[in-house]
Design an enzyme around this catalytic site. Structure first.
Site, short mmCIF file in Angstrom:
data_model
loop_
_atom_site.label_atom_id
_atom_site.label_comp_id
_atom_site.label_asym_id
_atom_site.label_seq_id
_atom_site.Cartn_x
_atom_site.Cartn_y
_atom_site.Cartn_z
N MET A 3 -6.41 -3.18 -11.37
CA MET A 3 -6.67 -2.47 -10.12
C MET A 3 -6.26 -3.34 -8.93
SD MET A 3 -10.34 -1.09 -8.66
CE MET A 3 -11.04 -2.70 -8.23
N ASN A 4 -5.67 -2.71 -7.88
CA ASN A 4 -5.60 -3.40 -6.59
C ASN A 4 -6.12 -2.50 -5.47
OD1 ASN A 4 -2.70 -2.78 -7.55
ND2 ASN A 4 -2.33 -2.95 -5.37
N ASP A 5 -5.40 -2.29 -4.41
CA ASP A 5 -5.94 -1.69 -3.17
C ASP A 5 -6.81 -0.44 -3.36
OD1 ASP A 5 -3.77 -3.32 -2.65
OD2 ASP A 5 -2.63 -1.81 -1.56
N SER A 56 0.06 2.74 -2.30
CA SER A 56 -1.16 2.96 -1.51
C SER A 56 -1.01 4.08 -0.49
CB SER A 56 -1.58 1.67 -0.82
OG SER A 56 -2.18 0.83 -1.77
N GLU A 67 1.10 -4.99 5.49
CA GLU A 67 0.77 -3.93 4.53
C GLU A 67 -0.52 -3.24 4.94
OE1 GLU A 67 2.68 -5.53 0.37
OE2 GLU A 67 0.64 -6.19 0.77
#
Ligand code: FRU
Length: 498
Positions: free
Chosen positions: A20-22, A81, A203
């Site tokens: 998982m990221n953002d 994202s 970002e």
């Protein structure tokens, strides 16, 4: 997902499995149910095959995993994202018979032949309140040939009755501001360029109207810009700018970069869409860092990587010399208290030692407050240590009144990486408006620690990996003048994944 691993946080969100990221698409619906989507590679414990994972919560601590919400359209295009909004008034025309239609706005990133290709902005609609989505037939809504154009965050601008999108021209250090009447047709309005720290990319921008406690105006607009790589401490971090916004243009009050977190594990945070007014603005960030996130030991040992930060309440507060600061503190953490483990209303210059090995979650919240400080006796320090009775490993930290706050994860031994820096610090100034108090609070949750000074004027988010669980807490005060008072409380937190 299997949430039994020793590193699995108990009051923080982590993915059922893999990487998982953002945080993405965060919104709260009319019934108060919070939706969290997230950058998710369901096929590996590293980033790559990006989808939108999904989870829901009523209290922002107890999460229920949902099915993947946005799928890759083909094997060389990934869902990056973005954000989501509830189109209550059917501005889009997609939802003639409902007030709970959800529109997700996201970047599709193409990698033809494994080389970076175009990044375009796309939308998808959900008629079932955010569980399943259909891609809009006329995507993309913003076309581009750029390989560095992403992370749309959309909000409703009430005074102008229109939608606003902020997104990153990542390699140009520019945040684009677009407007739309209907979420489909977008008009570029302005850019915020070359502000603050550049790093190597901008970002995940966010724009939100936020309360300003005792400020010259009741609210201000906050533009948050995440940078990666190239943060001052290495890798990724988020900076923010307060200013005015008129629906099309953002004007920061000054050009200074203020950093949202003094440690290394707080990135790409997002504000929930749909929280009425500006009474509070709640955010969640990704609690990791691109410098080492794909190497942390939870991958090989437990099959998952990365956790979100605690939900945070945010507002602006006046700050000595620097004008203003973004305050960030846990949102309604008492909702997950299970037991008071210790409370002392006049600790003085001594300490409490606590064995919490019987707390099933291993998760604690603590708070230490010095009160009745006078300007001439505003001295002293509060220090804490969490250690393992088995291995002796520990994390530690503290705060000096009218001075520096620090954290140290260097005495935990399960992860050795040149970028997994040990020590962090921040400086705070005591001021007349502090009413004679200096406080520190924090949450420890298996492999993540978050600390807050003076109710969140400074905050630090720090992951750590010990070979044995930490089970012993020591917290104490030193150097406090006789007329000041120290109170300390420690609470056990729920095991929300049990
Ligand atoms: C930030 C980021 C975004 C991108 C996403 C891809 O961490 O690089 O810019 O949309 O991650 O997973």
């Amino acid at each position: 997902g299997n949430y039994t691993g020793a590193y699995r946080p108990r009051v923080h969100f982590s993915p059922p499995t893999e990487f998982m990221n953002d945080p993405n698409g965060m919104f709260v619906n009319a019934d108060g149910l919070y939706h969290l989507y997230y950058q998710y590679d369901p096929t590996a414990t590293v980033a790559g095959n990006q989808h939108w994972g999904h989870a829901t919560s009523k209290d922002l601590y107890t999460w229920e995993n949902q099915k993947i919400a946005l799928w890759t359209p083909n094997n060389y295009t990934f869902v990056f994202s973005g954000s989501a909004v509830v189109d209550v008034n059917n501005t889009s025309g997609f939802f003639p018979n409902q007030t709970n239609g959800v529109v997700a706005i996201y970047t599709l990133a193409q990698y033809p032949n494994n080389a970076p290709g175009p990044q375009t902005q796309n939308i998808a609609t959900s008629h079932d309140g955010g569980y399943t989505f259909d891609a809009y037939a006329s995507n993309p809504v913003i076309d581009s040939t750029s390989t560095q154009f992403r992370d749309p965050k959309v909000l409703w601008y009430e005074p102008g009755q229109h939608w606003v999108m902020v997104l990153a021209f990542a390699a140009d250090f520019s945040i684009g501001i677009y407007t739309s009447p209907n979420l489909k047709d977008w008009t570029p309005q302005s850019n915020v360029t070359n502000v603050g720290l550049l790093g190597l990319q901008y970002e995940c921008p966010n724009l939100v109207e936020i309360p300003w406690e005792d400020g010259p105006q009741e609210t201000a607009w906050l533009l948050a810009i995440s940078i990666n790589p190239g943060a001052p401490l290495g890798g990724s971090i988020t900076q923010y700018f307060a200013g005015d916004f008129n629906g099309t243009h953002f004007e920061p009050f000054d050009r200074a970069a203020r950093i949202a977190d003094f440690a290394k594990d707080n990135y790409a945070g997002q504000w929930f869409s749909g929280i009425p007014g500006t009474e509070s603005q709640v955010s969640i960030a990704w609690a990791s860092n691109w410098q080492y996130t794909q190497q942390v030991p939870t991958g090989p040992t437990e099959g998952w990587r990365s956790q979100m930060s605690l939900p945070r309440v945010n507002y602006l507060k006046n700050a000595t010399r620097i004008g203003y600061v973004l305050v960030s503190e846990p949102y309604n953490i008492s909702a997950v208290y299970t037991e008071e483990l210790a409370y002392n209303s006049s600790l003085g210059n001594s300490s409490i030692l606590l064995d919490y090995s019987s707390v099933e979650s291993g998760a604690l919240y603590f708070e230490a407050n010095i009160t009745s400080l006078s300007p001439t006796t505003a001295v002293g320090a509060l220090n804490f240590t969490f250690s393992s009775s088995i291995s002796g490993e520990y994390i530690t930290g503290g705060t000096v009144v009218n001075g520096d706050t620090w954290l140290d994860r260097g005495h935990t031994n399960a992860f050795d990486n040149p970028f997994f820096t040990n020590k962090f610090s921040a400086t705070g100034l005591y001021s007349g408006s502090d009413n004679g108090t200096w406080t520190i609070s924090g949450v420890i949750d298996r492999s993540i620690f978050e600390v807050f000074v003076n109710g969140g004027e400074q905050s630090g988010t720090m992951t750590f990996y010990a070979t044995q669980p930490l089970d012993t807490m020591r917290i104490g005060a030193a150097g406090i003048a006789a007329n000041a008072t120290v109170s300390v409380g420690v609470w056990a937190l729920a095991d929300t994944w049990a």
